[in-house]
Design an enzyme around this catalytic site. Sequence first.
Site, mmCIF file in Angstrom:
data_model
loop_
_atom_site.group_PDB
_atom_site.id
_atom_site.type_symbol
_atom_site.label_atom_id
_atom_site.label_comp_id
_atom_site.label_asym_id
_atom_site.label_seq_id
_atom_site.Cartn_x
_atom_site.Cartn_y
_atom_site.Cartn_z
ATOM 1 N N HIS A 347 0.032 -14.630 -7.794
ATOM 2 C CA HIS A 347 1.068 -14.525 -8.823
ATOM 3 C C HIS A 347 2.453 -14.897 -8.329
ATOM 4 O O HIS A 347 3.343 -15.158 -9.137
ATOM 5 C CB HIS A 347 1.104 -13.100 -9.386
ATOM 6 C CG HIS A 347 -0.100 -12.763 -10.200
ATOM 7 N ND1 HIS A 347 -1.238 -12.244 -9.641
ATOM 8 C CD2 HIS A 347 -0.356 -12.884 -11.518
ATOM 9 C CE1 HIS A 347 -2.140 -12.054 -10.592
ATOM 10 N NE2 HIS A 347 -1.631 -12.438 -11.740
ATOM 11 N N GLY A 348 2.682 -14.888 -7.046
ATOM 12 C CA GLY A 348 4.023 -15.221 -6.598
ATOM 13 C C GLY A 348 4.152 -15.162 -5.094
ATOM 14 O O GLY A 348 3.325 -14.562 -4.405
#
Lengths: 548, 627
Positions: A347-348
Amino acid sequence: MLFVSFDFLLFIIPVLLITWGLAQAAVARTLFLIGASYFFYMAGPLTEPLPAPWYYVGLLVVSTVLDFVCSGKIHRYAPYLDHPDRAKAELARRTRNGWLLLSLIGNLGLLAYFKYTNFLLEAFGDIAAVFGVEMLMPHLQLILPVGISFYTFQSLSYTIDVWRGRLTPEPSFRRFALFVVFFPQLVAGPIVRASEFLPQLHRRPNLRAERMREGLFRIFKGLVKKAILGDWIAASFTDAVFANPGTYSSLEVLLALYAFTLQLYADFAGYSDIAIGVARLLGYEIPENFDRPHQAKNVGEFWRRWHMTLSTWLRDYLFFPLGGSRGSRARTYFNLWLTMFLVGMWHGASWNFVIYSNIQALAILFNRWNRIRERSFDVHTLIGWALGLVVLPAVSYWLCTATLRLDHETSLWLALAAIATFVVVALLPRRGGWLNTVMHILLTFHFTVLSRVFFRADDLDTSRQMIAKLVEFDGLGLREGLLTPWLWAALIGGMAYHFTPKRWVDVVAYRVFCKLPGVVLGMLLCAIGVLIMKLLSGAPRAFIYFQF
Amino acid sequence: MGQDRNQPDPRRGLLDGEESHTRIVLEGREDPNEVYPTGTFRTVVSGMMTVIALLGLSYLLPTLADAGVLADGPLVAVARDARPWTPKDPVPFWNLVGRELLGEGSQAEAEASAVDEFAALAAAEVAAESEADTEAGPLPEPEPEVAPPDPVDLIPAYRPHPDDSAPVERTIENVDALKPFYAALTRTELRFSGAITRATHYGDSAIGNDGITAAIRHKMQARFGDAGHGFHLLGRPNMSYRHRDVEFDIKSRFSQCYIIQGCRPDGHYGLGGTTFYSTGGAEISLATGRKGNFGRKVSHLEVWYAGTPRGGNLRVKIDRDEPIVVSTRSEALEDRWFVAEVPEGAHEISVRAAGGGRVRAYGIVLERKTPGVVWDGMSQIGAFTRRMLNFDEGHFQSQLRRRQTNLVVLMFGGNDMYAGLKLDVYKKDYGELLRRVRAVNPKLACLVMAPLDHGEHDGNRIVTRPIVPKIVEAQREVALAEGCAFWDSYQAMGGPGSMGRWARSNPRLGSGDLAHLTHHGHKVIGSMVYRALMAGYIEFRQSVAGSPQAELERLAGPLPQRYPPTPAKDPTDTGKAVDTVDTVDTVDTADTGNTEPAPAPQPNSAPTPTSAQSTSTTETDGSSDVP
């Protein structure tokens, strides 16, 4: 291109009409859809900051060609794996592995370069600083190509399945190219696997009136979720609080966390609904991505219901190949941790996501330990208790003081809260009456809400501010005018909707929907469009998951 | 309704299942003769046609109305509003059509880079800060201090400074209102002994985190000398309360009453707007900064607190010295100060509620004796302007008077924009606040800083919220009417739509909420304020050059008096209670125009309320000393 935009309306109407018109011409239809998908990818609206230039589509082409070629080579050597001549078999195995490695390096290398380079440089500098070596790390001005995290996993699934012998290679490059770039799921999922989509391209598109209505229903449902619960809540409330949490009261920050939890679900699930609906109108089926995740009774179940195509992808292509839960307990725990850590890090790329990923991974480990503990009492149980009662608070305390720089008193309270949570969840029976179920759902839900601090906050400093706000509850309440009655209604209604039985929407509402004639549906769509324009002042926000 | 045994456990987790193996063979072709059932597309196509028809109407009706064919009624208005695209919007499929085919890419990229101007400014500020940080030591003193000259001596001509060449983005309006401040600053620059120039900067979240205030402080102190960090609260009324250049640690928290809560019926919130309480055990420490160039030395410490009838003891400890216990008990509610002098250098002061009753305290002042500037950061996060009227007027003025501040800066409005306010009421409230400030002392200058631009989305653009220019104009009107100077932060940022540009810059200057600034943005605004102040200062210096020194005293009053340290009851009796310390000023300078404070009272003397107002609040306080 954004689904909730005028551009998409201008795009989708001719695309649908032409695709249906080419019903009898398979080749032309496939080529048209490929062209439309590339156009969809390149022709985004003007946004702030400026979208990536059109030629970033080249990465998509590279990925497509790379996987098509690699999987073809891999398959070509498959028959030699069982060759009686061991040298030939070994050569075949090596060659296949080499092509697989090339595909992995090519795809994951691009993903790592664009998405993780800056974080890796930053992390290297930070770690060096811990050891007393001050390094000024460069920061590259990289533009993250839209959807790279999605199409990379998608095309990799094809190569890996061919390598594992679970899928024969697609003979037609045309079909394979459409699988990779199929526009409904191209930029933000769901992550469609080759084994799910390519067989559909060997059949006529499944177009029936019933499926058309289902598709339309999903689009309506997705629009309401995405635009009203997703974009509007963000534009009206959560973005402001997360941008400067220090300037808001504790209650406002807490409310923003709940609102963000709803917003994130609505944004992503809404987008997935629209993608599934549009694909159905084109006659194709793409997998579900959400299953009312906040109704989950434990973290493991939550991840089975949330962004299902990502979590099951990592389960099938990482967890199981690592041995799943068939090895020793230690190995199983490692496999669980690694899989969930990567789910989080997908996600990041930031320290925030390192913390978020570890929190989720540890919760999954705890979940497994707690279930085994119920069945037997042994050393494993004792180790778990020791870790929960001693190591967990110690790590929490260290994390709070050293990383989040909270004061000692606050950190101590959080460490005690960690122990309390551990004990309560461990002692709560897994099964029981409705009250027990409610308790499990509430605990899981609040765990998810609170861990979202690290998911949404821009950096560690913002996370620290938010946590300190929550712990040092200031009792300042809500300021006047921050939340309008309509926004309250959206928050409460949206949250309540999530906890209603699924059939209320999927069966009852759908039944009503089916009775509406097309003209009324058209008018309804226009009404929703006008409402969205009014709510968002005509500015659809970029889909949150685009950045992933 | 029992659960099907063959159904998987609904509680099963993501990684609980077993791997399944299937092999899929991709083969087969579509059957070209297969036809779709009749009615397959009916619903969708009719819906689609309706959408197209309604879209067409939304353009047709306004066109007909514009051509005079149709009356401009409500239906046309609805249609006009419902148009999803208008010619002023970017062309659809912009990234391909507009950017590449219509050649708008270079223009868009140029617009995107327009913010580079501010970004470059920010980068320069940040680089300067980094460079300064690497030096990692206190600022060098500008010049040795000198004894104040005779009143008849002439004020020397202004000596140009390297910063003078920097362009001024936005000048100060009614800059003459700052003459008292500039006069004080002149004495500071001329290095007169004891010439400390103080500014007390109140504001909402725009100055939260000590962002803009620290940026101004650093600029001023780098030029005129670092006379200390200034005022700091005894706790954090909110998490944004974080000051730069000091080390603040809460060992055990005081209870607090923050002015925006309106929780003190007596209105005694202390100079910083928050009152802190404890019956015992609460403890904080404040130390000089350990890194950077500013706030590294201190020689004068003050603890600001309240004397109350049921007051307990405060234990004040400086470095590793024996603690001094200060009794806060008094006959009536009154403002008090504990003062300590220490050898100049790095020091730490800790304040602890030591029992014996409930102590009520406000904050700590860190200063030096050397000529220089002190810029107090007084953020009131989340405050509407009118919350400042929650202060008891007499208390507020006595606190400011005791602070001997030369300039009060107010930067409110960010929260007022969201309150659905009536501008007439707003102006009245703001005017009342300024009147209270002005009443402190005619030689106290005031400066109103307009709120920052606040943006909102309009299509693909970020535009200024319509209320912003109205609030700015209201503040300008009130400031000028009340004799204050005015600095238009909104226009300095670039006026309409500026927050959007600031939020897009790299480094980012405006935050994503389009209402606040980033760390870099604070530095840019701080530098702009500094340059605007200096433009007025140069003008002032040129106007008074050659005048007698008495002119400075006429404008700014006598040099501020240094309050003497609080003596212990018995020099050999440290660790025992000090019954009384410096109490509230007894001279009403508002009437006399004299800023000189009254001599500090003798130890053990009974505290004396200053005025009828103070007396009356004392009575109120006697009945309720609990927030």
